[in-house]
Scaffold this motif. Structure first.
Motif, PDB file in Angstrom:
ATOM      1  N   SER A   1      -5.047  -4.028   4.952  1.00  0.00           N
ATOM      2  CA  SER A   1      -4.517  -2.683   4.972  1.00  0.00           C
ATOM      3  C   SER A   1      -3.191  -2.998   5.882  1.00  0.00           C
ATOM      4  CB  SER A   1      -4.871  -1.340   4.773  1.00  0.00           C
ATOM      5  OG  SER A   1      -5.720  -1.049   4.468  1.00  0.00           O
ATOM      6  N   ASP A   2      -3.843  -3.364   7.452  1.00  0.00           N
ATOM      7  CA  ASP A   2      -2.336  -4.027   7.550  1.00  0.00           C
ATOM      8  C   ASP A   2      -1.529  -5.580   7.540  1.00  0.00           C
ATOM      9  OD1 ASP A   2      -3.418  -2.342   9.540  1.00  0.00           O
ATOM     10  OD2 ASP A   2      -4.213  -3.038  10.798  1.00  0.00           O
ATOM     11  N   TYR A   3      -2.208  -6.847   7.070  1.00  0.00           N
ATOM     12  CA  TYR A   3      -1.719  -7.287   6.766  1.00  0.00           C
ATOM     13  C   TYR A   3      -0.522  -7.169   5.384  1.00  0.00           C
ATOM     14  CZ  TYR A   3      -1.642 -11.506   3.150  1.00  0.00           C
ATOM     15  OH  TYR A   3      -1.362 -12.622   2.748  1.00  0.00           O
ATOM     16  N   TYR A   4      -1.459  -6.309   4.240  1.00  0.00           N
ATOM     17  CA  TYR A   4      -0.591  -5.615   3.393  1.00  0.00           C
ATOM     18  C   TYR A   4       0.916  -5.225   3.911  1.00  0.00           C
ATOM     19  CZ  TYR A   4      -1.785  -7.706  -1.432  1.00  0.00           C
ATOM     20  OH  TYR A   4      -1.402  -8.627  -1.897  1.00  0.00           O
ATOM     21  N   VAL A   5       0.919  -3.886   5.125  1.00  0.00           N
ATOM     22  CA  VAL A   5       1.931  -3.311   5.302  1.00  0.00           C
ATOM     23  C   VAL A   5       2.638  -4.333   6.383  1.00  0.00           C
ATOM     24  CG1 VAL A   5       1.188  -2.739   7.586  1.00  0.00           C
ATOM     25  CG2 VAL A   5       3.078  -1.313   6.143  1.00  0.00           C
ATOM     26  N   ASN A   6       2.449  -5.261   6.668  1.00  0.00           N
ATOM     27  CA  ASN A   6       3.588  -5.679   7.590  1.00  0.00           C
ATOM     28  C   ASN A   6       3.623  -7.121   6.580  1.00  0.00           C
ATOM     29  OD1 ASN A   6       2.416  -4.777   9.873  1.00  0.00           O
ATOM     30  ND2 ASN A   6       1.207  -5.831  10.382  1.00  0.00           N
TER      31      ASN A   6
ATOM     32  N   PRO B   1       6.944 -14.909  -2.556  1.00  0.00           N
ATOM     33  CA  PRO B   1       6.381 -14.270  -3.606  1.00  0.00           C
ATOM     34  C   PRO B   1       6.397 -12.924  -3.101  1.00  0.00           C
ATOM     35  CG  PRO B   1       4.475 -15.603  -3.087  1.00  0.00           C
ATOM     36  CD  PRO B   1       6.291 -16.272  -1.888  1.00  0.00           C
ATOM     37  N   ILE B   2       6.461 -12.036  -4.231  1.00  0.00           N
ATOM     38  CA  ILE B   2       6.882 -10.530  -4.227  1.00  0.00           C
ATOM     39  C   ILE B   2       4.767 -10.437  -4.329  1.00  0.00           C
ATOM     40  CG2 ILE B   2       8.767 -10.420  -4.144  1.00  0.00           C
ATOM     41  CD1 ILE B   2       8.321  -9.152  -7.045  1.00  0.00           C
ATOM     42  N   SER B   3       4.821  -9.016  -3.635  1.00  0.00           N
ATOM     43  CA  SER B   3       3.351  -8.616  -4.370  1.00  0.00           C
ATOM     44  C   SER B   3       3.383  -7.442  -5.481  1.00  0.00           C
ATOM     45  CB  SER B   3       2.966  -7.416  -2.581  1.00  0.00           C
ATOM     46  OG  SER B   3       1.514  -6.873  -3.758  1.00  0.00           O
TER      47      SER B   3
END
Length: 389
Positions: A79-84, A218-220
């Motif tokens: 979760s932290d990786y994706y928000v950051n 790249p974008i998620s």
């Protein structure tokens, strides 16, 4: 006794990969110094902080029970990786699911949502595991051609309405394998609108998310408005952190889709070894510098190989991401004949494009999984082979 295979095994006949592996073994036994650029398995080890955790934790006898699911530590790290990294906020208890590598999710997901005869929309060419999952579900693949004239993005307008209405899933993959194309937010917005119109679940395979060049990040899929309403993203630590043998990845996104996949998985496996989860969490929290160094390494390899091939007369486009080169082969060759010519005359193994779908004919996939020295040697071998003379 007479061993009789089930009808479903018709979909799992020996593949071109097995054929190439056997031919490679034959050439090795003959004394040939083969340079294998066919399989996308990282040739470098994980970062030291990953191997240190694995070594230390593996000595703890309390770590050997069933993990069953992802630990709170791992879910928080994801979760932290994706928000950051992507500005995507996740509810770690409902929108995150640990996988045994991304292939675990990609192969099993069709069985959760598709009945026999339902359509699943897949890229052509596309990663071979997609076809495996579709076959296991008894579903029907509908191929979305990836063509150079469309920047290797599928044209959704070409999907017949009757197919769209009977489709349960759409699988996408950017940066891709075998085609290292990149998607943009405009395309993803079109996908979301299409999925909402026809009630189709979108699965974005993002396994090469950390492998990009020249700052073209790249974008998620989940970073685009409305994506969580229709789909999920599947990611892995195999390529980003050279942890392919550890078999750990994750699915994130739509809560109901995640819960359904988790329900199936609870009947299939007992989780991932605790030390691997600990190492994965550490990699996601502290691996940014390692990923940057890895990108530079792959970019150097890309440039050495493509610039060298161009000097030999083979013009190949430079990809903006992934660990593969998708090379259009010279006129007069089939993909398979070209591959065997490279093996026989240059001791270099690549993968024929048709192995990934009919639209792959006329191309080969080259994996950047050898050292710079080996890549230069491969170029010398190709030059001496006379293939481009």
């Amino acid at each position: 006794m007479k061993v009789i295979l089930s009808n479903r095994m018709e979909a799992f006949k020996p593949s071109i990969f097995s054929e190439l592996a056997a031919y490679k073994r034959k050439k090795l036994e003959e004394g040939c110094a083969i340079i294998d650029l066919s399989i996308g398995s990282p040739d470098m080890p994980p970062p030291a902080f990953v191997t240190d955790i694995l070594a230390n934790s593996a000595g703890n006898g309390n770590e050997y029970g069933y993990s069953l699911a992802g630990t709170e530590e791992l879910h928080k790290a994801i979760s932290d990786y994706y928000v950051n990294t992507y500005g995507v906020t996740l509810q770690q208890s409902q929108e995150v699911l640990m996988l045994m590598g991304s292939q675990d999710g990609l192969v099993h997901l069709p069985m959760v949502f598709a009945n026999p005869g339902d359509y699943i929309l897949v890229p052509d060419p596309g990663y071979t595991a997609y076809a495996t999952g579709i076959a296991m579900a008894g579903a029907v693949p509908y191929l979305m051609p990836l063509q150079k004239k469309n920047d290797f993005l599928p044209d959704l307008s070409l999907i017949p309405e009757d197919v769209a209405k009977r489709s349960k899933l759409m699988i996408l993959n950017f940066p891709g394998n075998p085609v290292p194309a990149m998607a943009n937010d405009v395309f993803f917005s079109e996908v979301i609108a299409f999925a909402k119109q026809y009630n189709i679940i979108v699965v974005h395979d993002f396994a090469y998310s950390e492998l990009y060049f020249e700052g073209k990040k790249p974008i998620s899929f989940l970073s685009v408005s409305g994506a969580k309403d229709v789909g999920i993203e599947i990611n892995s630590l195999s390529k980003s952190f050279n942890m392919a043998g550890c078999r750990i990845g994750y699915a994130i996104g739509n809560e109901k889709i995640i819960a359904a996949l988790g329900q199936l998985k609870s009947n299939l496996d007992y989780g991932v070894f605790y030390p691997i989860q600990q190492a994965a969490a550490k990699a996601l929290r502290e691996g940014a510098q390692f990923c940057e160094e890895s990108r530079r390494m792959y970019e150097r390899r890309r440039d050495i190989l493509i610039d060298g091939l161009e000097a030999l007369g083979w013009k190949v486009d430079k990809p903006a991401g992934s660990m593969f080169i998708w090379g259009e082969i010279p006129n007069g060759w089939s993909s398979l004949d070209f591959v065997y010519a490279l093996i026989d005359r240059a001791n270099v193994v690549v993968t024929p494009g048709h192995a990934f779908g009919p639209s792959g004919e006329g191309f080969v996939r080259i994996a950047l999984v050898q050292t710079e020295e080996k890549l230069r040697l491969a170029l010398q071998n190709i030059q001496k082979s006379g293939i481009f003379n």
